[in-house]
Motif scaffolding. Structure first.
Motif, PDB file in Angstrom:
ATOM      1  N   ASN A 137       0.836  -1.214   0.000  1.00 37.70           N
ATOM      2  CA  ASN A 137       0.000   0.000   0.000  1.00 37.70           C
ATOM      3  C   ASN A 137       0.865   1.257   0.000  1.00 37.70           C
ATOM      4  O   ASN A 137       0.617   2.207  -0.739  1.00 37.70           O
ATOM      5  CB  ASN A 137      -0.911   0.020   1.220  1.00 37.70           C
ATOM      6  CG  ASN A 137      -2.135  -0.865   1.046  1.00 37.70           C
ATOM      7  OD1 ASN A 137      -2.306  -1.517   0.022  1.00 37.70           O
ATOM      8  ND2 ASN A 137      -2.970  -0.897   2.058  1.00 37.70           N
ATOM      9  N   THR A 195      -1.302   8.283   8.791  1.00 33.03           N
ATOM     10  CA  THR A 195      -2.269   7.868   7.780  1.00 33.03           C
ATOM     11  C   THR A 195      -2.146   8.791   6.568  1.00 33.03           C
ATOM     12  O   THR A 195      -1.608   9.907   6.672  1.00 33.03           O
ATOM     13  CB  THR A 195      -3.702   7.960   8.332  1.00 33.03           C
ATOM     14  OG1 THR A 195      -3.963   9.323   8.719  1.00 33.03           O
ATOM     15  CG2 THR A 195      -3.874   7.043   9.542  1.00 33.03           C
ATOM     16  N   PRO A 197      -4.375  10.739   5.102  1.00 33.40           N
ATOM     17  CA  PRO A 197      -4.901  12.092   5.331  1.00 33.40           C
ATOM     18  C   PRO A 197      -3.965  12.970   6.151  1.00 33.40           C
ATOM     19  O   PRO A 197      -3.888  14.187   5.918  1.00 33.40           O
ATOM     20  CB  PRO A 197      -6.216  11.825   6.083  1.00 33.40           C
ATOM     21  CG  PRO A 197      -6.625  10.454   5.658  1.00 33.40           C
ATOM     22  CD  PRO A 197      -5.342   9.701   5.524  1.00 33.40           C
ATOM     23  N   PRO A 237      -5.533  10.972  -2.794  1.00 33.46           N
ATOM     24  CA  PRO A 237      -6.545  10.007  -2.326  1.00 33.46           C
ATOM     25  C   PRO A 237      -6.803   8.894  -3.334  1.00 33.46           C
ATOM     26  O   PRO A 237      -7.166   7.778  -2.951  1.00 33.46           O
ATOM     27  CB  PRO A 237      -7.798  10.872  -2.115  1.00 33.46           C
ATOM     28  CG  PRO A 237      -7.568  12.105  -2.907  1.00 33.46           C
ATOM     29  CD  PRO A 237      -6.096  12.336  -2.908  1.00 33.46           C
ATOM     30  N   GLY A 240      -4.141   6.377  -2.505  1.00 32.43           N
ATOM     31  CA  GLY A 240      -4.267   5.755  -1.189  1.00 32.43           C
ATOM     32  C   GLY A 240      -5.552   4.972  -0.976  1.00 32.43           C
ATOM     33  O   GLY A 240      -5.558   3.989  -0.225  1.00 32.43           O
ATOM     34  N   VAL A 241      -6.646   5.381  -1.629  1.00 36.14           N
ATOM     35  CA  VAL A 241      -7.947   4.760  -1.376  1.00 36.14           C
ATOM     36  C   VAL A 241      -8.334   3.770  -2.467  1.00 36.14           C
ATOM     37  O   VAL A 241      -8.926   2.725  -2.183  1.00 36.14           O
ATOM     38  CB  VAL A 241      -9.040   5.853  -1.249  1.00 36.14           C
ATOM     39  CG1 VAL A 241     -10.405   5.222  -1.042  1.00 36.14           C
ATOM     40  CG2 VAL A 241      -8.716   6.801  -0.099  1.00 36.14           C
ATOM     41  N   VAL A 242      -8.000   4.085  -3.706  1.00 33.25           N
ATOM     42  CA  VAL A 242      -8.453   3.255  -4.823  1.00 33.25           C
ATOM     43  C   VAL A 242      -7.371   2.280  -5.296  1.00 33.25           C
ATOM     44  O   VAL A 242      -7.590   1.071  -5.359  1.00 33.25           O
ATOM     45  CB  VAL A 242      -8.917   4.135  -6.010  1.00 33.25           C
ATOM     46  CG1 VAL A 242      -9.357   3.260  -7.180  1.00 33.25           C
ATOM     47  CG2 VAL A 242     -10.048   5.059  -5.574  1.00 33.25           C
ATOM     48  N   PRO A 245      -4.897  -0.135  -2.084  1.00 36.66           N
ATOM     49  CA  PRO A 245      -5.489  -1.313  -1.444  1.00 36.66           C
ATOM     50  C   PRO A 245      -5.975  -2.386  -2.416  1.00 36.66           C
ATOM     51  O   PRO A 245      -6.350  -3.477  -1.982  1.00 36.66           O
ATOM     52  CB  PRO A 245      -6.689  -0.724  -0.679  1.00 36.66           C
ATOM     53  CG  PRO A 245      -6.473   0.750  -0.647  1.00 36.66           C
ATOM     54  CD  PRO A 245      -5.714   1.069  -1.894  1.00 36.66           C
ATOM     55  N   SER A 246      -5.972  -2.110  -3.717  1.00 41.20           N
ATOM     56  CA  SER A 246      -6.560  -3.041  -4.682  1.00 41.20           C
ATOM     57  C   SER A 246      -5.696  -4.292  -4.857  1.00 41.20           C
ATOM     58  O   SER A 246      -4.462  -4.255  -4.722  1.00 41.20           O
ATOM     59  CB  SER A 246      -6.737  -2.353  -6.037  1.00 41.20           C
ATOM     60  OG  SER A 246      -5.485  -2.068  -6.630  1.00 41.20           O
TER      61      SER A 246
END
Length: 258
Positions: A137, A195, A197, A237, A240-242, A245-246
């Motif tokens: 990640n 984190t 954010p 983002p 980090g978000v999409v 983690p995939s």
């Protein structure tokens, strides 16, 4: 009337100072964050999870040299030594040729080890259980940051004959490098949750200074500044978000690590 004239002239002087010293000030801030972020684990290696490798040391020295070059180049422009600035600019090509393979190899090495060498970022194989980033990640920011930096730096070199474009491209290229130093700096404060954010806030402040500089000095925001600021902020983002983690990204990083 006299008071108004005095205030107007003072504002002009202030804007002149911003126009002349903004890039130098940014370079100093970047250099300071890099030193404070990376130096503690080097000076006091007791908290490290692994010894400092030759690869990591070489990457750090070249990274530091690049930011230092940005400072020197900014000073040369501030003192109107444009000729020296252009001649010294050839050094950036040499450093860029070193940064690309070293940054890539260092990130792959981090993924293979499963934790960060310094211990600052609190990234290890158990991080997901704690709600934090794991190594694959975390690597998304390094890989995408390297790609964005290289594209911006090369574009800046190509546009070196157009100062208004060149200086903005080089500024945002260097801002792109600030993710890891900011992350290490925050990692020194155990009470702060490391984190995305938390890292995004100071990163966004860097972007906003470029916007503010344009507004204060030029009385308008350059389209390139707007596009780069929005694009870099939005990509954070997304990574980090999409992407990070995939499963597809994890498989890709595992393939790179092999």
């Amino acid at each position: 009337m006299v008071t108004t004239s005095f205030r107007s002239s003072r504002a002009v002087r202030q804007m002149s100072l911003v126009a002349r010293w903004y890039y130098t000030g940014m370079a100093i801030v970047m250099l300071a964050i890099s030193i404070v972020g990376f130096m503690p684990s080097i000076v006091h290696p007791g908290g490290r999870r692994a010894p400092l490798t030759l690869l990591a040391a070489a990457h750090g020295m070249v990274f530091f040299a690049w930011i230092l070059l940005f400072l020197v180049q900014s000073l040369l422009v501030a003192f109107q030594r444009v000729g020296w600035h252009r001649r010294l600019g050839l050094t950036s090509v040499f450093l860029l040729a070193l940064i690309i393979p070293l940054s890539y190899a260092t990130t792959v090495d981090m993924v293979r080890r499963g934790f960060d060498l310094s211990g600052d970022q609190r990234v290890d194989s158990q991080s997901q259980l704690k709600g934090e980033l794991d190594a694959p990640n975390a690597s998304v920011f390094n890989f995408f940051g390297l790609l964005a930096f290289v594209m911006l730096a090369i574009a800046a070199i190509c546009y070196r004959s157009r100062p208004e474009i060149h200086k903005r491209l080089m500024l945002f290229a260097n801002i792109e490098l600030m993710g890891p130093p900011i992350t290490h700096l925050i990692g020194h404060f155990s009470r702060l949750a490391l984190t995305p954010p938390m890292v995004l806030v100071p990163f966004a402040l860097f972007l906003l200074t470029g916007v503010a500089r344009d507004y204060l000095v030029d009385k308008r925001i350059h389209p390139l500044t707007t596009g780069l600021a929005i694009g870099m902020f939005a990509s954070f983002p997304l990574q980090g978000v999409v992407i990070g983690p995939s499963a597809a990204w994890h498989n890709f990083v595992a393939w790179l690590a092999r």
